[in-house]
Design an enzyme around this catalytic site. Structure first.
Site, PDB file in Angstrom:
ATOM      1  N   LYS A 176      -5.589  -0.304   0.981  1.00 21.93           N
ATOM      2  CA  LYS A 176      -5.780   0.609  -0.153  1.00 21.93           C
ATOM      3  C   LYS A 176      -6.681   0.008  -1.246  1.00 21.93           C
ATOM      4  O   LYS A 176      -7.888  -0.023  -1.058  1.00 21.93           O
ATOM      5  CB  LYS A 176      -4.430   1.065  -0.674  1.00 21.93           C
ATOM      6  CG  LYS A 176      -3.723   1.956   0.368  1.00 21.93           C
ATOM      7  CD  LYS A 176      -2.687   2.893  -0.198  1.00 21.93           C
ATOM      8  CE  LYS A 176      -2.308   3.944   0.830  1.00 21.93           C
ATOM      9  NZ  LYS A 176      -1.015   3.782   1.451  1.00 21.93           N
ATOM     10  N   ASP A 234       4.597  -5.602   3.572  1.00 19.02           N
ATOM     11  CA  ASP A 234       3.568  -4.566   3.532  1.00 19.02           C
ATOM     12  C   ASP A 234       3.321  -4.230   2.065  1.00 19.02           C
ATOM     13  O   ASP A 234       4.055  -3.454   1.454  1.00 19.02           O
ATOM     14  CB  ASP A 234       4.015  -3.333   4.322  1.00 19.02           C
ATOM     15  CG  ASP A 234       2.948  -2.229   4.309  1.00 19.02           C
ATOM     16  OD1 ASP A 234       2.021  -2.305   3.478  1.00 19.02           O
ATOM     17  OD2 ASP A 234       3.057  -1.300   5.132  1.00 19.02           O
ATOM     18  N   PHE A 287       7.492   3.556   5.352  1.00 21.27           N
ATOM     19  CA  PHE A 287       6.205   4.170   5.701  1.00 21.27           C
ATOM     20  C   PHE A 287       5.185   3.048   5.869  1.00 21.27           C
ATOM     21  O   PHE A 287       4.897   2.319   4.924  1.00 21.27           O
ATOM     22  CB  PHE A 287       5.698   5.153   4.640  1.00 21.27           C
ATOM     23  CG  PHE A 287       4.370   5.754   5.046  1.00 21.27           C
ATOM     24  CD1 PHE A 287       4.317   6.890   5.854  1.00 21.27           C
ATOM     25  CD2 PHE A 287       3.175   5.142   4.681  1.00 21.27           C
ATOM     26  CE1 PHE A 287       3.092   7.402   6.264  1.00 21.27           C
ATOM     27  CE2 PHE A 287       1.948   5.662   5.093  1.00 21.27           C
ATOM     28  CZ  PHE A 287       1.908   6.790   5.885  1.00 21.27           C
TER      29      PHE A 287
HETATM   30  C1  LIG Z   1      -0.788   3.931   2.920  1.00 18.67           C
HETATM   31  C2  LIG Z   1       0.103   2.895   3.538  1.00 18.67           C
HETATM   32  C3  LIG Z   1      -0.137   2.394   4.835  1.00 18.67           C
HETATM   33  C4  LIG Z   1      -1.229   2.948   5.715  1.00 18.67           C
HETATM   34  O1  LIG Z   1      -2.501   2.833   5.174  1.00 18.67           O
HETATM   35  P1  LIG Z   1      -3.713   3.744   5.749  1.00 18.67           P
HETATM   36  O2  LIG Z   1      -4.933   3.166   5.104  1.00 18.67           O
HETATM   37  O3  LIG Z   1      -3.437   5.156   5.321  1.00 18.67           O
HETATM   38  O4  LIG Z   1      -3.698   3.585   7.220  1.00 18.67           O
HETATM   39  C5  LIG Z   1       0.672   1.390   5.298  1.00 18.67           C
HETATM   40  N1  LIG Z   1       1.692   0.906   4.555  1.00 18.67           N
HETATM   41  C6  LIG Z   1       1.963   1.373   3.322  1.00 18.67           C
HETATM   42  C7  LIG Z   1       3.088   0.781   2.549  1.00 18.67           C
HETATM   43  C8  LIG Z   1       1.192   2.396   2.782  1.00 18.67           C
HETATM   44  O5  LIG Z   1       1.486   2.888   1.582  1.00 18.67           O
END
Ligand SMILES: *Cc1c(COP(=O)(O)O)cnc(C)c1O
Length: 405
Positions: free
Chosen positions: A260, A231, A146
Site C-alpha cells: 500500500k 502483515d 484480511f
Molecule cells: C490491502 C491488504 C492486503 C492486500 O493488498 P493488495 O495490494 O490489495 O493485494 C493484504 N493485507 C492487508 C492487511 C491489507 O490491508
C-alpha cells in the site's frame, strides 16, 4: 445507475458498469483529480478523502516529493526485469531494510503478493531450517483476517463473501481467535512454521487487539521456534502514529509484510523484509516477479522511506489521531455505537437505527466527504496524514449531521 446526467457523470458510470467486471460497488462519484487530502470530481466538486485508498495514500495525493521522484525516474528508465541489475533497487532495499532494522528485502508489487511471498518464505524456512517434514508445515492465522484476494489467501479467510465458491482451498492454515495469544500457543505444534497476523485488523473494521497481545505472540514465537509474520500492509508506514503498528508494543516481528503506502499512491510496490537467516532461504529461480523491484517503483519507494525516516509523518499521525479520536468519541450515543482508533485510523460502528455503513457513506459523499463502509455497520476513517486538524473537524461535523440530522 440512473442519475440526472447534465454533465455526463451518469454516462461515465454506466459505461464503467457495462465494461468493468462488478467486483466492486463504488460510491457514485467520478474522481478526476487529487491533491493532498482532497479529490475533485469530473464536475469540479471537491471531496475530503478519508479513505486514502485503504492507506495506500498515507502521504496524500501527488505528494510533491513523490511526484518528483517518479517524474525524474520516468525520464531515466522504468523497467529492467531482474534478469539484470538496475541502479535503483539496491539503494531502495538498503533504505527500507534500515527503516525496518532488518537485513534483506524481497520486492514485489501488490500486498497479496507480499503475503504469498511471506507464506512461501515461512514454509521454506520450516523445511530447510526448522526441519519440518516435507509438505507438513502449517501457518497460524487469526479469525477475521484480511490478507488479500488470491486463492491461497482466501483459503484462510473466514469471510463468506471473500472465499465462498472459490474452492478447492489451499491446506496448511489454522485459524484462531484474534487477540488471543493463548489460543495461538495452544495451536502451535512441531509442524508450525509461522504465525501470520495483522497487528490491527483493517478490513475487519480497525479492530485493535488487547494491549500485550503482540508482545505475548512474540514471546510464544520465540519460545516455540515459530516465525512471527506481521502483515503491516495497511497498518504500517506511519498510519498509527508509529512506523509500524508493532512499534506500539515495542515488538519486532521476524518478517514484515509491507505494501500500500510503500508505493506512495503512485505505483504498486510491496515487500517482504526480514533477516538473512529467514529471507536468505529463498534462492535464485524459487520466487520472483516481472515487475518486482522495477526502478520506477524503487525510486518512489526510496522517497517514501526517506520521508518516513524523518519521523515527521508518524508524529503528525499520532497528534492528528488523538484529535480525531476525541472528536469521534463525542459521537457515541449520537448515532455511533462504538469507536476504535489507533493513530490516524478509526473504525466507527453505526447505530442500525440510523442506517447502514453504506448509507452513511452515501450521505457523507453528498456532503463532500469520502469514506468506505465495511462489514455492514462500520465505516473506516483513514485520512491522508497531510490532512489538517480543521479539515478533520469539518469532516466529523458532517458525520455528526449525517448521524443525527
Ligand atoms: C490491502 C491488504 C492486503 C492486500 O493488498 P493488495 O495490494 O490489495 O493485494 C493484504 N493485507 C492487508 C492487511 C491489507 O490491508
Amino acid at each position: 445507475m440512473t442519475v440526472p446526467d447534465p454533465d455526463g457523470v451518469g454516462e461515465i458510470i454506466a459505461s464503467e458498469d457495462a465494461h468493468v467486471a462488478h467486483n466492486y460497488h463504488p460510491l457514485p462519484v467520478v474522481i478526476a483529480r487529487g491533491e493532498g487530502a482532497w479529490v475533485t470530481d469530473v464536475e469540479g466538486k471537491r471531496y475530503l478523502d478519508l479513505l486514502s485508498a485503504y492507506s495506500a495514500l498515507n502521504f496524500g495525493h501527488r505528494h510533491p516529493a513523490l511526484v518528483a521522484a517518479a517524474t525524474e525516474q520516468l525520464g531515466r528508465i522504468t523497467l529492467t526485469s531482474r534478469a539484470f541489475h538496475n541502479d535503483m533497487l539496491g539503494p531502495f532495499a538498503e533504505a527500507l531494510a534500515e527503516l525496518c532494522g532488518k537485513d534483506l528485502v524481497l520486492p514485489m508489487n501488490t500486498g497479496a503478493e507480499a503475503v504469498e511471498t511471506g507464506i512461501k518464505v515461512a514454509r521454506a524456512w520450516a523445511y530447510r531450517v526448522k526441519g519440518v517434514p516435507a509438505d507438513a508445515a502449517t501457518i497460524i492465522v487469526a479469525d477475521g483476517n484480511f490478507h488479500g484476494r488470491t486463492t491461497t489467501i482466501v483459503s484462510f479467510s473466514d469471510d463468506p463473501e471473500a472465499r465462498g465458491g472459490f474452492g478447492p482451498f489451499t491446506p496448511g492454515f489454522v485459524s484462531v481467535p484474534f487477540g488471543d495469544a493463548a489460543a495461538v500457543e495452544a495451536a502451535v505444534d512441531a509442524h508450525t512454521a509461522a504465525v501470520l497476523v495483522e497487528p490491527i485488523q483493517g478490513e475487519a473494521g480497525v479492530v485493535i487487539p488487547p494491549e500485550g497481545y503482540l508482545r505475548a505472540l512474540r514471546e510464544v514465537c520465540d519460545r516455540r521456534g515459530v516465525l512471527m509474520i506481521a502483515d503491516e500492509i495497511q497498518s504500517g508506514l506511519g498510519r498509527v502514529g508509529t512506523t509500524f503498528a508493532c512499534d506500539r508494543e515495542g515488538v519486532v516481528p521476524d518478517v514484515y509484510l509491507l505494501g500500500k503506502a510503500l508505493g506512495g499512491g503512485i505505483v504498486p510496490l510491496s515487500a517482504v523484509v526480514a533477516n538473512r537467516d529467514v529471507l536468505g532461504v529463498i534462492g535464485p529461480g524459487e520466487h520472483g516477479s516481472t515487475f518486482g523491484g522495477n526502478p520506477l517503483a524503487a525510486a518512489v519507494g526510496r522517497q517514501v522511506v526517506e520521508m518516513l525516516a524523518s519521523g515527521e509523518f508518524q508524529t503528525r499521525a499520532a497528534a492528528l489521531g488523538e484529535h480525531l479520536a476525541a472528536k469521534l468519541t463525542e459521537l457515541l450515543g449520537h448515532g455511533a455505537v462504538a469507536v476504535r482508533a489507533a493513530g490516524l485510523w478509526a473504525g466507527v460502528d453505526i447505530d442500525p437505527a440510523v442506517g447502514t455503513g453504506r448509507e452513511v457513506a452515501e450521505k457523507l459523499l453528498a456532503r463532500g466527504v469520502l469514506v468506505k463502509d465495511t462489514h455492514g455497520q462500520t465505516i473506516r476513517i483513514a485520512p491522508p496524514i497531510v490532512v489538517r486538524a480543521t479539515e478533520l473537524d469539518w469532516a466529523v461535523a458532517q458525520l455528526r449531521l449525517v448521524l443525527a440530522p
